[in-house]
Motif scaffolding. Structure first.
Motif, PDB file in Angstrom:
ATOM      1  N   THR A   1       9.848   6.738   5.950  1.00 13.89           N
ATOM      2  CA  THR A   1      10.059   7.365   7.261  1.00 13.89           C
ATOM      3  C   THR A   1      11.298   6.785   7.936  1.00 13.89           C
ATOM      4  O   THR A   1      12.133   7.514   8.483  1.00 13.89           O
ATOM      5  CB  THR A   1       8.820   7.164   8.156  1.00 13.89           C
ATOM      6  OG1 THR A   1       7.689   7.784   7.536  1.00 13.89           O
ATOM      7  CG2 THR A   1       9.036   7.777   9.524  1.00 13.89           C
TER       8      THR A   1
ATOM      9  N   ALA B   1       0.590   3.473   2.288  1.00 10.72           N
ATOM     10  CA  ALA B   1       0.969   3.635   3.693  1.00 10.72           C
ATOM     11  C   ALA B   1       2.250   2.862   4.009  1.00 10.72           C
ATOM     12  O   ALA B   1       3.118   3.340   4.749  1.00 10.72           O
ATOM     13  CB  ALA B   1      -0.167   3.173   4.600  1.00 10.72           C
TER      14      ALA B   1
ATOM     15  N   LEU C   1       0.882  13.090   7.464  1.00  7.28           N
ATOM     16  CA  LEU C   1       0.891  11.632   7.536  1.00  7.28           C
ATOM     17  C   LEU C   1      -0.143  11.114   8.525  1.00  7.28           C
ATOM     18  O   LEU C   1      -0.601  11.843   9.409  1.00  7.28           O
ATOM     19  CB  LEU C   1       2.287  11.151   7.965  1.00  7.28           C
ATOM     20  CG  LEU C   1       3.446  11.469   7.029  1.00  7.28           C
ATOM     21  CD1 LEU C   1       4.749  11.044   7.683  1.00  7.28           C
ATOM     22  CD2 LEU C   1       3.272  10.771   5.697  1.00  7.28           C
ATOM     23  N   PRO C   2      -0.497   9.840   8.413  1.00  3.57           N
ATOM     24  CA  PRO C   2      -1.369   9.223   9.427  1.00  3.57           C
ATOM     25  C   PRO C   2      -0.725   9.347  10.807  1.00  3.57           C
ATOM     26  O   PRO C   2       0.502   9.410  10.927  1.00  3.57           O
ATOM     27  CB  PRO C   2      -1.458   7.759   8.976  1.00  3.57           C
ATOM     28  CG  PRO C   2      -1.136   7.786   7.516  1.00  3.57           C
ATOM     29  CD  PRO C   2      -0.165   8.900   7.331  1.00  3.57           C
ATOM     30  N   PRO C   3      -1.535   9.375  11.881  1.00  7.18           N
ATOM     31  CA  PRO C   3      -0.985   9.566  13.232  1.00  7.18           C
ATOM     32  C   PRO C   3       0.146   8.615  13.592  1.00  7.18           C
ATOM     33  O   PRO C   3       1.124   9.019  14.221  1.00  7.18           O
ATOM     34  CB  PRO C   3      -2.208   9.357  14.134  1.00  7.18           C
ATOM     35  CG  PRO C   3      -3.364   9.763  13.280  1.00  7.18           C
ATOM     36  CD  PRO C   3      -3.004   9.338  11.876  1.00  7.18           C
ATOM     37  N   ALA C   4       0.034   7.352  13.214  1.00  5.27           N
ATOM     38  CA  ALA C   4       1.085   6.390  13.565  1.00  5.27           C
ATOM     39  C   ALA C   4       2.408   6.765  12.912  1.00  5.27           C
ATOM     40  O   ALA C   4       3.470   6.669  13.534  1.00  5.27           O
ATOM     41  CB  ALA C   4       0.666   4.984  13.144  1.00  5.27           C
ATOM     42  N   CYS C   5       2.353   7.195  11.654  1.00  2.92           N
ATOM     43  CA  CYS C   5       3.579   7.614  10.966  1.00  2.92           C
ATOM     44  C   CYS C   5       4.132   8.892  11.572  1.00  2.92           C
ATOM     45  O   CYS C   5       5.344   9.051  11.706  1.00  2.92           O
ATOM     46  CB  CYS C   5       3.301   7.819   9.480  1.00  2.92           C
ATOM     47  SG  CYS C   5       3.197   6.285   8.532  1.00  2.92           S
ATOM     48  N   GLN C   6       3.244   9.823  11.940  1.00  2.00           N
ATOM     49  CA  GLN C   6       3.701  11.064  12.559  1.00  2.00           C
ATOM     50  C   GLN C   6       4.400  10.783  13.884  1.00  2.00           C
ATOM     51  O   GLN C   6       5.440  11.374  14.189  1.00  2.00           O
ATOM     52  CB  GLN C   6       2.514  12.004  12.783  1.00  2.00           C
ATOM     53  CG  GLN C   6       1.918  12.579  11.512  1.00  2.00           C
ATOM     54  CD  GLN C   6       0.736  13.487  11.792  1.00  2.00           C
ATOM     55  OE1 GLN C   6       0.224  13.543  12.902  1.00  2.00           O
ATOM     56  NE2 GLN C   6       0.291  14.192  10.769  1.00  2.00           N
ATOM     57  N   GLU C   7       3.829   9.869  14.658  1.00  2.00           N
ATOM     58  CA  GLU C   7       4.423   9.516  15.944  1.00  2.00           C
ATOM     59  C   GLU C   7       5.791   8.875  15.745  1.00  2.00           C
ATOM     60  O   GLU C   7       6.750   9.203  16.456  1.00  2.00           O
ATOM     61  CB  GLU C   7       3.498   8.570  16.703  1.00  2.00           C
ATOM     62  CG  GLU C   7       3.998   8.208  18.090  1.00  2.00           C
ATOM     63  CD  GLU C   7       3.013   7.329  18.839  1.00  2.00           C
ATOM     64  OE1 GLU C   7       3.430   6.693  19.828  1.00  2.00           O
ATOM     65  OE2 GLU C   7       1.832   7.279  18.435  1.00  2.00           O
TER      66      GLU C   7
ATOM     67  N   SER D   1       0.834  -1.196   0.000  1.00  2.01           N
ATOM     68  CA  SER D   1       0.000   0.000   0.000  1.00  2.01           C
ATOM     69  C   SER D   1       0.871   1.249   0.000  1.00  2.01           C
ATOM     70  O   SER D   1       2.092   1.183   0.247  1.00  2.01           O
ATOM     71  CB  SER D   1      -0.900   0.026   1.245  1.00  2.01           C
ATOM     72  OG  SER D   1      -0.096   0.132   2.414  1.00  2.01           O
TER      73      SER D   1
END
Length: 207
Positions: free
Chosen positions: A67, A60, A119-125, A58
């Motif tokens: 990342t 993502a 980015l999605p929250p998980a990627c941002q974190e 995907s």
């Protein structure tokens, strides 16, 4: 079966994956995170979309890999540069010097693009975790120096690094920017003369 341009299948797959990651980073930097799709990445790398899905299922997954890669390569260079330094001040200087060299090569662009990509929250974190891991050796060196309020001091001189990176990005000569930045960093990290601030205030009171 696609032609294998390597001595083993494992090596061939590693080369293909590296090519896909490189293509994804190129698209991210030039077009933004929304453009990083399996189809676009495959086209940039010269591979069919079906081949991309053998490695990344995907958009993502591609962004999550970018990342990690955006920091891994820089971290290896920064770790090596700091390991060769003899003391905490020298480690700070090595961190700045290597960061500016990497900036001149464009190594910071993927991380910068990711920071502003929504980015999605998980990627941002995860991105923030990786950033903190990257700067921690520099911050530890500032603490070891014994600078007053070391966390604030580290933040302030990190601001100089960001400004210096922006200057290099605009085309300022790397050597000149590095020399001037390191001169300012040394001044910030030099111990203040004993009683300097207090004696200065007393002198002002007498005038």
């Amino acid at each position: 079966m696609p032609k294998i341009n390597a001595s083993t299948v494992a090596e061939h797959r590693a080369h293909q994956r590296e090519a896909l990651v490189g293509a994804a980073i190129d698209i991210l930097v030039s077009e933004g995170a929304a453009a990083v799709t399996p189809a676009a990445v495959g086209a940039r790398a010269g591979l069919a979309r079906s081949s991309v899905y053998q490695y990344f299922d995907s958009s993502a997954a591609l962004l999550a890999t970018i990342t990690e890669e955006a920091f891994r390569r820089s971290n290896e260079a920064l770790t090596g540069a700091m390991a060769a330094a003899s003391g905490p001040v020298e480690r700070v200087e090595a961190f700045f010097r290597e960061s500016l060299r990497l900036g001149a090569e464009g190594a910071h662009r993927p991380a910068a693009a990711l920071m502003s990509a929504g980015l999605p929250p998980a990627c941002q974190e995860r991105l923030m975790e990786l950033h903190l891991e990257q700067v921690e050796p520099f911050r530890a060196a500032v603490r070891e120096i014994g600078a007053p309020d070391p966390e604030l001091t580290a933040d302030l001189i990190a601001g100089m690094l960001h400004t210096a990176l922006a200057a290099v990005e605009r085309g300022a000569p790397l050597d000149s920017v590095t020399d001037r930045t390191l001169a300012l960093v040394r001044r910030c990290l030099s111990p203040a003369p004993a009683g300097g601030a207090e004696s200065g205030r007393r002198e002002d009171d007498r005038t």
